[in-house]
Design an enzyme around this catalytic site. Structure first.
Site, PDB file in Angstrom:
ATOM      1  N   GLN A   1     -24.512 -19.805 -20.384  1.00 17.66           N
ATOM      2  CA  GLN A   1     -23.941 -19.115 -21.540  1.00 17.66           C
ATOM      3  C   GLN A   1     -25.025 -18.895 -22.607  1.00 17.66           C
ATOM      4  O   GLN A   1     -25.689 -19.841 -23.027  1.00 17.66           O
ATOM      5  CB  GLN A   1     -22.780 -19.939 -22.116  1.00 17.66           C
ATOM      6  CG  GLN A   1     -22.024 -19.255 -23.216  1.00 17.66           C
ATOM      7  CD  GLN A   1     -21.301 -17.986 -22.750  1.00 17.66           C
ATOM      8  OE1 GLN A   1     -20.629 -17.977 -21.726  1.00 17.66           O
ATOM      9  NE2 GLN A   1     -21.463 -16.903 -23.491  1.00 17.66           N
TER      10      GLN A   1
ATOM     11  N   LYS B   1     -13.617 -18.390 -19.004  1.00 22.20           N
ATOM     12  CA  LYS B   1     -14.133 -18.225 -17.641  1.00 22.20           C
ATOM     13  C   LYS B   1     -13.514 -19.272 -16.715  1.00 22.20           C
ATOM     14  O   LYS B   1     -13.086 -18.965 -15.608  1.00 22.20           O
ATOM     15  CB  LYS B   1     -15.665 -18.321 -17.644  1.00 22.20           C
ATOM     16  CG  LYS B   1     -16.299 -17.043 -18.185  1.00 22.20           C
ATOM     17  CD  LYS B   1     -17.731 -17.203 -18.630  1.00 22.20           C
ATOM     18  CE  LYS B   1     -18.166 -15.927 -19.383  1.00 22.20           C
ATOM     19  NZ  LYS B   1     -19.402 -16.062 -20.128  1.00 22.20           N
TER      20      LYS B   1
ATOM     21  N   ASP C   1     -24.598 -13.100 -13.138  1.00 21.92           N
ATOM     22  CA  ASP C   1     -24.702 -12.273 -14.352  1.00 21.92           C
ATOM     23  C   ASP C   1     -25.564 -11.036 -14.088  1.00 21.92           C
ATOM     24  O   ASP C   1     -25.506 -10.068 -14.840  1.00 21.92           O
ATOM     25  CB  ASP C   1     -25.369 -13.096 -15.471  1.00 21.92           C
ATOM     26  CG  ASP C   1     -24.394 -13.471 -16.565  1.00 21.92           C
ATOM     27  OD1 ASP C   1     -23.338 -12.823 -16.656  1.00 21.92           O
ATOM     28  OD2 ASP C   1     -24.706 -14.400 -17.331  1.00 21.92           O
TER      29      ASP C   1
END
Ligand code: NAP
Length: 295
Positions: free
Chosen positions: A98, A54, A121
Site C-alpha cells: 500500500q 481489499k 498492481d
C-alpha cells in the site's frame, strides 16, 4: 442532452459475480485458491481504509487473504526481507504494497523487489515494459478499470479520439498506453495533456472520449468539451466535510454542467473507484492461474 451515467458500482458488481464463479470453479476443479497479501507500513487512515476494503472484497469473493501491518518505524531492510519471504510463499499469488510508504523507505526499491509474477498492481518495470510492447501479464488496476467501464458501456474505442488529462505512472500513462494498443477494446488515437500543455481546451474539445486524472476539482468545465463526448472522471478530491465530519468527494469534472453536453459520463463517487479493487481481484485470479499453468 442528458448523459448516460456510467456506473462503476454496477459494472464492478457484475465483474465480481463473474469472478466469484470463476474462483469457485478454480477451487473445485483445480484445488486452486487465489491468494493476495497486503503490506501496510504505518497508520495512515486512508491507507487503512483501502487495505481493509481489499481484505473484505477478498473474503466476499473467496480469495485467500493475508494482511501484514508494520509499524511506521519499520526499516527498508525489514520490509525487503518480508517481500522476499512473500515472493516465495506458495499460498500467495499477489503482493500489494500500500502506497505511500513512509519517507525513510525508497518506494521504488520496494516495488522492484516484488516478484513480477506476483505484481498484481502492475507497477514493476517488467510489467510496465510488457504492457508497452502489448504483451501484458497484468494491466494496472485503475487504468484497466477505466477500459472495462468503456467496453461494458458499449463505447466505441476503436478509431476514437481519446484525450487523457494527467500523465502519472499509475493512471495517465498506462491508460493512454492501453487504449493505444493494436487490440480489441483499444485502437484509439490518444493525446495526453499535463500542466505544461499549451492550450488544454483545444485538445479536450476534440475528444470523443475524455479521461481526466488530474486531481483538481473542476479542472474540466462544460466549455472544454464537445457535445456527445464520453467522459471518465478518475479524480478524487476532498472538497469539504458533512455535518457528521464525513469527507465530501468530487471528481475533476464539473459533473452537473458537463453531463448536459456528454453522451455518457462516470460519476464520483461510484465511477472508477469501485473498479480499481475489482481489477485487483481479477489480477489476483490471473496470477493464481498463471502460477498453475492455467492461463
Ligand atoms: P498525480 O500523480 O498527482 O498526477 C496528476 C497529473 O495530472 C499530472 O500528470 C499533472 O501534470 C496533471 N495535472 C494536474 N493538474 C492539471 C491541470 N490543471 N491541467 C492539466 N494537467 C494537470 O495523480 P494520479 O495519481 O494520476 O491521480 C489523479 C487523480 O485520480 C487523483 O485525484 C487521485 O486521487 C485519483 N485516483 C483515483 C483512483 C481510483 O481508484 N478512483 C486511482 C488512482 C488515482 P504534471 O505531470 O505536469 O504535473
Amino acid at each position: 442532452m442528458s448523459a448516460q451515467i456510467i456506473s462503476g458500482t454496477e459494472i464492478a458488481k457484475k465483474i465480481r459475480q463473474e469472478l466469484k464463479q470463476e474462483i469457485a470453479e478454480l477451487k473445485e476443479k483445480h484445488n486452486l485458491i487465489p491468494g493476495l497479501t497486503t503490506v501496510l507500513v504505518g497508520e495512515d487512515p486512508a491507507s487503512q481504509v483501502y487495505v481493509g476494503a481489499k481484505g473484505k472484497t477478498c473474503d466476499a469473493l473467496g480469495v485467500y487473504s493475508e494482511r501484514h501491518d508494520l509499524s511506521v518505524d519499520t526499516c527498508e531492510e525489514e520490509l525487503l526481507a518480508l517481500i522476499n519471504k512473500l515472493n516465495k510463499a506458495p499460498r500467495i499469488h499477489g503482493i500489494l504494497v500500500q502506497l505511500p510508504l513512509p519517507e525513510h523507505i525508497n518506494e521504488n526499491r520496494v516495488l522492484y523487489a516484488i516478484d513480477p509474477k506476483k505484481d498484481v498492481d502492475g507497477f514493476h518495470p517488467v510489467n510496465v515494459g510488457k504492457l508497452m510492447i502489448g504483451e501484458p501479464d497484468y494491466l494496472p488496476c485503475t487504468p484497466h478499470g477505466i477500459q472495462e467501464l468503456l467496453i461494458r458501456s458499449g463505447v466505441k474505442i476503436e478509431g476514437a479520439e481519446v484525450v487523457v488529462v494527467g500523465r502519472s505512472n499509475i493512471v495517465g500513462k498506462p491508460i493512454a498506453n492501453i487504449l493505444l494498443q493494436k487490440k480489441e477494446g483499444a485502437n484509439a488515437t490518444v493525446t495526453i495533456c499535463h500542466t505544461r500543455t499549451k492550450d488544454m481546451a483545444f485538445h479536450t474539445r476534440r475528444a470523443d472520449i475524455l479521461i481526466v486524472a488530474a486531481g483538481r476539482a473542476k479542472a474540466i468545465t462544460a466549455d472544454m468539451v464537445k457535445e456527445g463526448v464520453v467522459v471518465i472522471d478518475v479524480g478524487v478530491n476532498r472538497i469539504g466535510k458533512t455535518a457528521e465530519g464525513k469527507a465530501i468527494l468530487a471528481g475533476d469534472v464539473d459533473f452537473d454542467a458537463v453531463k448536459e453536453k456528454a453522451k455518457a459520463i462516470s460519476p464520483v463517487p461510484g465511477g472508477v473507484g469501485p473498479m480499481t479493487i475489482t481489477m485487483l481481484m481479477l489480477n489476483t485470479v490471473r496470477a493464481a492461474k498463471l502460477s498453475a499453468g492455467l492461463a
